[in-house]
Design a protein around this motif. Structure first.
Motif, mmCIF file in Angstrom:
data_model
loop_
_atom_site.group_PDB
_atom_site.id
_atom_site.type_symbol
_atom_site.label_atom_id
_atom_site.label_comp_id
_atom_site.label_asym_id
_atom_site.label_seq_id
_atom_site.Cartn_x
_atom_site.Cartn_y
_atom_site.Cartn_z
ATOM 1 N N GLU A 112 0.893 -1.294 0.256
ATOM 2 C CA GLU A 112 -0.498 0.121 -0.197
ATOM 3 C C GLU A 112 0.969 1.503 -0.363
ATOM 4 N N PRO A 113 0.175 2.135 -0.406
ATOM 5 C CA PRO A 113 1.277 4.080 -0.816
ATOM 6 C C PRO A 113 1.425 3.926 0.499
ATOM 7 N N HIS A 114 1.990 4.839 1.464
ATOM 8 C CA HIS A 114 2.674 5.093 1.972
ATOM 9 C C HIS A 114 2.522 4.421 3.442
ATOM 10 N N ALA A 115 2.938 2.667 3.672
ATOM 11 C CA ALA A 115 2.687 1.960 4.804
ATOM 12 C C ALA A 115 3.564 1.942 4.663
ATOM 13 N N GLU A 116 4.427 0.660 5.626
ATOM 14 C CA GLU A 116 5.390 0.040 6.024
ATOM 15 C C GLU A 116 5.376 -1.679 5.369
ATOM 16 N N PHE A 117 6.729 -1.191 5.182
ATOM 17 C CA PHE A 117 6.807 -3.516 3.664
ATOM 18 C C PHE A 117 6.138 -3.968 4.949
ATOM 19 N N ASP A 152 13.181 4.193 -4.280
ATOM 20 C CA ASP A 152 11.957 2.662 -3.977
ATOM 21 C C ASP A 152 11.033 4.105 -3.231
ATOM 22 N N LEU A 153 11.421 4.789 -2.603
ATOM 23 C CA LEU A 153 10.060 5.082 -1.697
ATOM 24 C C LEU A 153 8.836 5.790 -2.598
ATOM 25 N N ALA A 154 9.632 6.242 -3.208
ATOM 26 C CA ALA A 154 8.502 6.935 -4.245
ATOM 27 C C ALA A 154 7.737 5.656 -5.224
ATOM 28 N N ALA A 155 8.434 5.065 -5.566
ATOM 29 C CA ALA A 155 7.916 3.643 -6.092
ATOM 30 C C ALA A 155 6.332 3.255 -4.997
ATOM 31 N N ARG A 156 7.304 3.135 -4.315
ATOM 32 C CA ARG A 156 5.970 2.632 -3.702
ATOM 33 C C ARG A 156 3.836 3.408 -3.101
#
Length: 368
Positions: free
Chosen positions: A10-15, A43-47
């Protein structure tokens, strides 16, 4: 085969740490057991949806590890070889054949779409749920990564994996911006906006190039101090006054080169205002707003001969540049160990939080 991965669901959620099933290598592919992997803003921008990678996905694009299997036709590496994994490229487009693989015409597809040319993906959950893989041709937030012959580079066994991993993207981008993209000449002046890992790699690159005035712009005092330790001759706190005025207090005629790692339009505008005649500005940072723009005084730019250029991966040819950076590190001229903080792979979310708090510059996950 079975592996463990940090999955972005999910966007902005933990891995989430989950078992995955990863295919063995097909023709031209390489299976790598990951020793370490850097965490990059991309990586975070893609997530978080800023890049066109479909979730759920296995991200990660600064991997380092040991080759365990190769597909048909692979000759560059063999099982047992240690490799750094970098960005992928097609090898056949005009940019690739001209020795500019970071500007591959298929870059977006190869980096973000997560599929082979036949549309297949190599990663699923044990129940068969498809996961987007092949992120930047590797998806190395996992214990094993499937990469390609073109984006693996043999590296020595006597350098820690946590130092080799970031060379795949962030470090080669910062250093390459100075050493390759702008090719800063000796005795020149260079202004670097942002003293994160990319900006500090640029500082180290400027030292190697023989630049005599190296100015780092950074709001955090600890990072300004580290920039001085790494070779910056001057540091600027951007909150202390207009940036261009502070720069010209150091170099009255303006600087020869400037590099932006912030992606902030107001910062870029200030860099342009800090240039001397025939100065060159390199843009690395990705703006938060994809529609962001910078006002440009055309007459001033024309009369001064200013060049503004985008920089991808530091114009690196990885098979050449990554070994060069490794040798510079071994010679004591590229102290990238001062940028890296390691975390166990299972602590990926803690590492990201520490980076967001400004406690670490370059978090690198290491496998047990």
């Amino acid at each position: 085969m079975e592996a463990l991965a940090a999955v972005a669901r999910e966007p902005h959620a933990e891995f989430t740490l989950e078992p995955i099933t990863i295919e063995g290598p097909r023709a031209g592919e390489v299976l790598v057991q990951i020793e370490a992997v850097g965490i990059c803003h991309t990586d975070l921008a893609a997530r978080d949806g800023a890049l066109p990678t479909a979730l759920p996905a296995v991200l990660g694009h600064e991997g380092c590890g040991v080759v365990r299997a190769v597909g048909d036709g692979v000759t560059k590496v063999a099982p047992g070889d240690r490799v750094a994994i970098t960005f992928n490229s097609c090898g056949t487009c005009p940019s690739c054949t001209a020795g500019q693989p970071s500007y591959c015409h298929q870059f977006m597809h190869l980096a973000y779409d997560g599929v082979r040319e036949d549309g297949s993906g190599p990663i699923t959950t044990p129940t068969g749920e498809p996961l987007t893989g092949l992120f930047f041709g590797q998806s190395s937030f996992a214990t094993y990564s499937l990469a390609f012959e073109r984006n693996v580079v043999k590296v020595p066994d006597d350098v820690p994996a946590e130092l080799l991993a970031p060379l795949g993207c962030g470090i080669q981008t910062g250093a390459g911006a100075v050493m390759r993209s702008l090719n800063c000449r000796p005795d020149s002046s260079v202004l670097i906006a942002g003293a994160g890992s990319v900006g500090l790699a640029a500082v180290m690159g400027a030292v190697i190039q023989g630049c005599t005035t190296i100015i780092a712009v950074e709001p955090h005092e600890s990072r300004r101090n580290l920039a001085l330790t790494l070779g910056a001759t001057h540091v600027i706190d951007p909150t202390a006054g207009p940036l261009a005025e502070q720069v010209r207090a150091i170099v009255p005629s303006g600087v020869d080169y400037a590099i932006d790692t912030s992606g902030v339009p107001a910062v870029i505008e200030s860099l342009i205002a800090s240039m001397t005649f025939h100065g060159k500005v390199g843009l690395i940072g990705v703006p938060a707003d994809p529609a962001a723009s910078v006002p440009l005084n055309i007459i001033s730019s024309l009369s001064m001969g200013i060049t503004i250029t985008g920089i991808i991966e530091g114009d690196s040819v990885p098979d050449e540049f990554i070994p060069q950076l490794v040798e510079l590190y071994k010679a004591g001229r590229f102290p990238l160990d001062k940028l890296v903080t390691t975390f166990p792979f299972a602590k990926i979310n803690d590492a990201i939080d520490a980076q967001h708090r400004g406690e670490v510059l370059k978090p690198v996950l290491v496998q047990d």
